[in-house]
Motif scaffolding. Structure first.
Motif, PDB file in Angstrom:
ATOM      1  N   THR A 155      48.884 -35.832   1.283  1.00  0.00           N
ATOM      2  CA  THR A 155      49.988 -35.016   0.752  1.00  0.00           C
ATOM      3  C   THR A 155      49.570 -33.552   0.628  1.00  0.00           C
ATOM      4  O   THR A 155      50.365 -32.658   0.927  1.00  0.00           O
ATOM      5  N   ALA A 156      48.329 -33.316   0.213  1.00  0.00           N
ATOM      6  CA  ALA A 156      47.883 -31.917   0.064  1.00  0.00           C
ATOM      7  C   ALA A 156      47.870 -31.215   1.413  1.00  0.00           C
ATOM      8  O   ALA A 156      48.332 -30.080   1.551  1.00  0.00           O
ATOM      9  N   LEU A 157      47.342 -31.911   2.443  1.00  0.00           N
ATOM     10  CA  LEU A 157      47.276 -31.274   3.767  1.00  0.00           C
ATOM     11  C   LEU A 157      48.683 -31.051   4.315  1.00  0.00           C
ATOM     12  O   LEU A 157      48.960 -30.020   4.924  1.00  0.00           O
ATOM     13  N   ILE A 158      49.576 -32.034   4.073  1.00  0.00           N
ATOM     14  CA  ILE A 158      50.950 -31.858   4.546  1.00  0.00           C
ATOM     15  C   ILE A 158      51.588 -30.659   3.850  1.00  0.00           C
ATOM     16  O   ILE A 158      52.223 -29.812   4.483  1.00  0.00           O
ATOM     17  N   ALA A 159      51.374 -30.570   2.526  1.00  0.00           N
ATOM     18  CA  ALA A 159      51.948 -29.439   1.789  1.00  0.00           C
ATOM     19  C   ALA A 159      51.418 -28.118   2.342  1.00  0.00           C
ATOM     20  O   ALA A 159      52.191 -27.174   2.576  1.00  0.00           O
ATOM     21  N   ALA A 160      50.113 -28.070   2.589  1.00  0.00           N
ATOM     22  CA  ALA A 160      49.536 -26.839   3.121  1.00  0.00           C
ATOM     23  C   ALA A 160      50.111 -26.534   4.500  1.00  0.00           C
ATOM     24  O   ALA A 160      50.431 -25.380   4.821  1.00  0.00           O
ATOM     25  N   ALA A 161      50.281 -27.588   5.318  1.00  0.00           N
ATOM     26  CA  ALA A 161      50.811 -27.388   6.672  1.00  0.00           C
ATOM     27  C   ALA A 161      52.250 -26.882   6.621  1.00  0.00           C
ATOM     28  O   ALA A 161      52.633 -25.968   7.353  1.00  0.00           O
ATOM     29  N   ILE A 162      53.035 -27.482   5.721  1.00  0.00           N
ATOM     30  CA  ILE A 162      54.429 -27.044   5.588  1.00  0.00           C
ATOM     31  C   ILE A 162      54.471 -25.577   5.181  1.00  0.00           C
ATOM     32  O   ILE A 162      55.233 -24.776   5.722  1.00  0.00           O
ATOM     33  N   PHE A 163      53.589 -25.254   4.237  1.00  0.00           N
ATOM     34  CA  PHE A 163      53.538 -23.867   3.783  1.00  0.00           C
ATOM     35  C   PHE A 163      53.210 -22.915   4.940  1.00  0.00           C
ATOM     36  O   PHE A 163      53.857 -21.889   5.142  1.00  0.00           O
TER      37      PHE A 163
END
Ligand SMILES: Nc1ncnc2c1ncn2[C@@H]1O[C@H](COP(=O)(O)OP(=O)(O)OP(=O)(O)O)[C@@H](O)[C@H]1O
Ligand SMILES: [Mg+2]
Lengths: 361, 264, 313
Positions: free
Chosen positions: C293-301
């Motif tokens: 989830t953290a990597l996805i959030a960073a990627a979305i950002f």
């Protein structure tokens, strides 16, 4: 005597691009040989193949008769002076020069002796402990040269070593380089695209174009008797007169140029009547006068342009319909050419003919 | 008129900068000041100054042992991370090898994985290879953490290295290995030294990996953690001040070295 | 004149037959060179950079680990399912995200003007000093910085003592062990990770560009919005990703500064690894949920802000 360097049918391709194309070249020991040619003609590639940094696609490279095509650079007895010197920034001048000697396994004393000797050769004794970034361009150049000479290579390779220097220093280094070559008796293989530099220093000039050798010879031959239009254009300023052969007259050939009959040296060719040739006529061979010369080729013309160049004035003279000859006049002679109408003339043997490649095809 | 207008942002920004510096330094300065206070609790103004707490800390065997243990782990970590980091960087810049992008991404992986997750995964990993928790496991964990930083520092320096320096060394008779030792490594030198000090600080500072990988012997952060959980005390102030002064000095020195290397 | 010392030893080693037959021979052949260069790095990267994550994934799919005698371990997805079943599990993750996002946004807003000031307003000669002053606290470790925040915010801490001293309050304001102290501590811990990427991005913006814009009549705000902000996008992306990912993974600071209401996800995960319980698979599954989830959030950002796809290192 056996040549030190031999390129034997050497070809180098980068993908589909041919950098060096079937190069055959022998270099005699003790000579100052220059590879001269326009940018991208394969000079550096040839040099890097000799140094061992590139592998030929085909062909062999021989060093003192030994095939070294597959020998790595550290096992070849040739050294390179790089264009940007590539001095080791963390070593002082003495350590830089000693690098190759250390790896040869010499003892401390011999290394010191050799380093001192080389530093003396270029008057850098007082700079032994300086780091490269504390030296001027010319000094770096000398250190790079001495570092490459230190291990006593069979051939010293120099890839445009002077191109980073300003014009004045460059001329000075040309003379110094030549002097060092003569003093050490080493074979130098020098790369440049500057024809003046090549003429100043070389015993032999190899003119390259598109990965091939265009012509090879000593400077005065190349200058006086260029073998092709390319060489004639590349070395020095020149007038190229496209002419038709009328017939031979002893060593000379009579030709028709724009309706004017001129004579020129045969330059080893045996031209047949009707054939198209180029006459190479150097500006300094042309003599300008207010009155008609008594012998040789002579044409009446009009001065179209005068450019003052310091030690001479260059004139563009229109002869016949639209054809222009470039000439140069020494300061003492300018006064008598006040008017625009003048005579140009040259001795037939100072002009030479070269084949017109296109005419053959 | 114009200059008055254009000066307004400048003045505001200057004020923000100094306010920020104040914010950054306030807690630490306070902590340091209180370490000299002759009382058991925070109070203003500091009436009596004393060095008693320092004397006490410096005689604290537990503290000294933790220091020594942390330094030992940091030294081993730094050595391993430097060798591995430079080795990986050399592989990434090598000619004639494919997949450099993937290798680089793999090398940087531990730097983007959040610390907690990295610690957990390493805890699981050492148990799957039957490695006990303790010194070796801590060093392994710290090294994994430090390698990406060494790789990036070494790469930056390697990429700025003139390509023909190694050619020149080879030309003068060095084989690839000798050229690496005599030319590439010294060229990396100062930047690498800065990177090594960074590794030391990373390791000395690490809590979460040590927490999961360590045995019963506390490292410095573990000791401080335990003491802080026990409540405020001027002794912790003194201890923290000592550690801070030493690490800051080392850090500043590293900063100075990297800066000098860059300007060279 | 004294004779300087040259390194003659190297030649002796290199010319020894031992060297010539081992390392020397290896580096002369292409294969040997590749093996020497690639073996250790690849082994390390696969074993220790990928290995732990892989093992974590593997164990998160097991019913029991460490395996006790007499217990059969089998493949299961139950460890992941647990997460969605109990609010005591997913609430901490949401809190972790809220704190990390809040801290990141707050840090960005606060640090941006500081980075701009150092990069563009301070004269080049003074820049490294101005930067160094900002970096000093950076060399104090995580725990020391956290402790200094405690000194500031505790009931008997500096702020309360000072307020009482000047008579503004007569009983301490509880600040420690609250969301406030945790947020304050997180920002204090990570703000410098934001500074450096922002600084290097802003420094690269050519100053003449700003002057040109000013000449064309752009006011400070327009200049900021139209020129500076878009051109420092790379710095914003890497700074925010770095701060966010660091924040998510911080373990000690929330334990020391947070209270019962601010249990973050790392603490939840950690609880599965204490003692000799065989709850590791659940912990592993949770750690993976957090990582993904953290990597996805960073990627979305990164996508949203749309800077170049450079990694935050
Ligand atoms: N590593 C390489 N990969 C692909 N092509 C190359 C490479 N090195 C050289 N070439 C090509 O080979 C040709 C010859 O290059 P080379 O460097 O020998 O030219 P040069 O005569 O030294 O030119 P210059 O005077 O500009 O140095 C050029 O067209 C160049 O583009
Ligand atoms: Mg070249």
């Amino acid at each position: 005597m056996e040549p030190v360097v031999q390129f034997d049918h050497v070809t180098k391709n980068y993908g589909s691009q041919v950098a060096v194309d079937d190069l055959n070249l022998s270099i005699e020991a003790g000579k100052f040989v220059t590879l001269l040619g326009p940018s991208g003609c394969g000079k550096s590639t040839s040099l890097r193949m000799l140094g061992g940094f590139e592998m030929p696609t085909s062909g062999r490279i021989l060093l003192s008769g030994k095939d070294v095509t597959r020998v790595p650079p550290n096992k070849r007895n040739v050294n390179i002076v790089f264009q940007d010197y590539a001095l080791f920034p963390h070593m002082n001048v003495a350590k830089n020069i000693a690098f190759g000697l250390e790896l040869k396994g010499l003892d401390n004393k011999s290394i010191h002796r050799r380093v001192s000797e080389l530093l003396e050769l270029v008057q850098l004794q007082d700079y032994a402990n300086r780091l490269p970034n504390e030296l001027s361009g010319g000094q770096r150049q000398r250190v790079a040269l001495m570092r490459a000479l230190a291990p006593d290579p069979d051939v010293l390779l120099l890839d445009e070593p002077l191109s980073a220097l300003d014009a004045k220093l460059r001329q000075q280094m040309q003379i110094e380089l030549k002097a060092i070559q003569e003093k050490t008796g080493k074979t130098f293989m020098f790369v440049t695209h500057d024809q003046e530099e090549a003429l100043t220093m070389s015993d032999t000039i190899v003119v390259m174009n598109n990965g091939r050798i265009e012509q090879m010879g000593d400077p005065s031959t190349l200058y006086g008797r260029p073998g092709s239009v390319f060489v004639a254009n590349f070395i020095g300023e020149t007038n190229l007169l496209r002419s038709t052969v009328l017939g031979a007259e002893g060593n000379l050939t009579a030709l028709d140029w724009n309706g004017i009959t001129i004579k020129a040296d045969q330059g080893g060719l045996s031209p047949k009547a009707g054939e198209h040739l180029y006459v190479v006529l150097r500006p300094e061979s042309i003599h300008c006068s207010a009155t008609e010369p008594t012998s040789g080729n002579r044409i009446k013309g009009k001065i179209r342009q005068r450019v003052f160049k310091g030690n001479h004035t260059s004139l563009a003279v229109e002869v016949g319909d639209g054809a222009v000859l470039n000439t140069l006049v020494h300061p003492g002679d300018v006064a008598q050419l006040a008017g625009d109408d003048i005579w140009v003339g040259w001795k037939p043997e100072t002009a030479t003919v070269i084949p017109d490649r296109h005419a053959h095809r | 008129m114009r200059s008055l207008f254009s000066d307004a942002p400048r003045v505001t920004l200057t004020a923000i900068y100094w306010a920020f510096i104040f914010y950054l330094l306030l807690p630490l300065t306070l902590m340091m000041a209180m370490s000299f206070k002759d009382a058991n609790f925070v109070a203003f103004p500091i009436g009596e100054w004393t060095l008693d707490w320092y004397a006490k800390v410096l005689q604290d065997k537990q503290f000294l042992e933790a220091c020594l243990y942390s330094i030992m782990i940091a030294a081993a970590t730094t050595l391993a991370a430097t060798v591995l980091g430079v080795w990986i960087a050399m592989l990434i810049v090598a000619e004639g090898i494919k997949g450099q992008v993937i290798i680089f991404a793999l090398a940087c992986l531990p730097a983007v994985v959040p610390g907690m997750i990295s610690a957990i995964s390493l805890r699981i990993f050492i148990s799957t290879i039957d490695m006990p928790t303790g010194t070796a496991a801590i060093i392994l964990g710290h090294t994994v953490h430090a390698v990406p930083f060494v790789v990036v520092m070494a790469l930056t320096r390697l990429r700025s290295m003139p390509g023909n320096l190694v050619d020149a060394a080879r030309d003068l008779g060095a084989d690839s290995f000798v050229a690496f030792l005599r030319v590439t490594l010294p060229y990396l030198g100062p930047a690498l030294f800065g990177g090594m000090i960074f590794c030391v600080l990373l390791s000395i500072d690490d809590f979460v990996r040590t927490f999961f990988l360590g045995g019963y012997r506390p490292t410095l952060p573990m000791l401080i953690f335990a003491k802080v959980q026990g409540g405020m005390s001027p002794e912790i102030n003194a201890m923290a001040t000592l550690v801070l002064v030493v690490t800051a000095a080392v850090g500043l020195y590293a900063e100075y070295l990297t800066r000098r290397a860059r300007t060279r | 004149m004294s004779v300087p010392k040259y390194s003659t030893g190297m030649a002796k080693v290199v010319n020894s037959s031992l060297y010539q037959h081992t390392l020397g021979a290896a580096v002369e052949s292409r294969i040997g060179r590749i093996i020497l260069l690639a073996s250790v790095p690849l082994l390390w990267l696969i074993m220790l950079h990928v290995g732990p994550i892989y093992q974590m994934l593997k164990i998160s799919l097991l019913s029991h680990y460490p395996v006790q005698p007499g217990v059969e371990s089998h493949f299961t997805l139950a460890n992941y399912a647990i997460f969605f079943q109990e609010s005591i599990y997913f609430t901490p993750l949401i809190k972790s995200f809220i704190f990390a996002t809040g801290a990141t946004a707050f840090t960005l807003v606060v640090v941006y003007p500081v980075a701009y000031y150092v990069a563009k307003i301070v004269k080049p000669q003074g820049r490294s000093k101005a930067l160094l002053l900002l970096l000093v606290p950076f060399w104090a470790g995580e725990l020391i910085r956290t402790f200094s925040v405690i000194m500031l915010l505790a009931n008997r801490g500096a702020v309360n003592v000072l307020l009482r001293e000047i008579g503004l309050i007569d009983r301490p304001i509880p600040m420690l062990y609250t969301s406030f102290s945790l947020g304050f501590g997180l920002v204090y811990l990570i703000c410098l990770y934001m500074l450096l990427p922002l600084y290097s991005a802003i420094e690269k913006i050519p100053s003449p560009l700003l002057d040109a814009a000013a000449d064309l009549g752009a006011g400070p705000f327009t200049r900021f919005r139209r020129i500076i902000l878009p051109l420092s996008r790379d710095g914003i992306v890497s700074g925010c990703s770095l701060v966010f990912l660091t924040c998510i993974g911080v373990f000690a600071t929330p334990m020391l500064l947070g209270g019962p209401n601010t249990v973050l996800f790392p603490e939840t995960i950690s609880s599965f690894f204490h003692g000799a319980s065989d709850k590791w698979p659940v912990g592993a599954a949770f750690a993976l949920i957090m990582l993904v989830t953290a990597l996805i959030a960073a990627a979305i950002f990164m996508r949203l802000v749309g800077g170049s796809k450079r990694r935050a290192i």
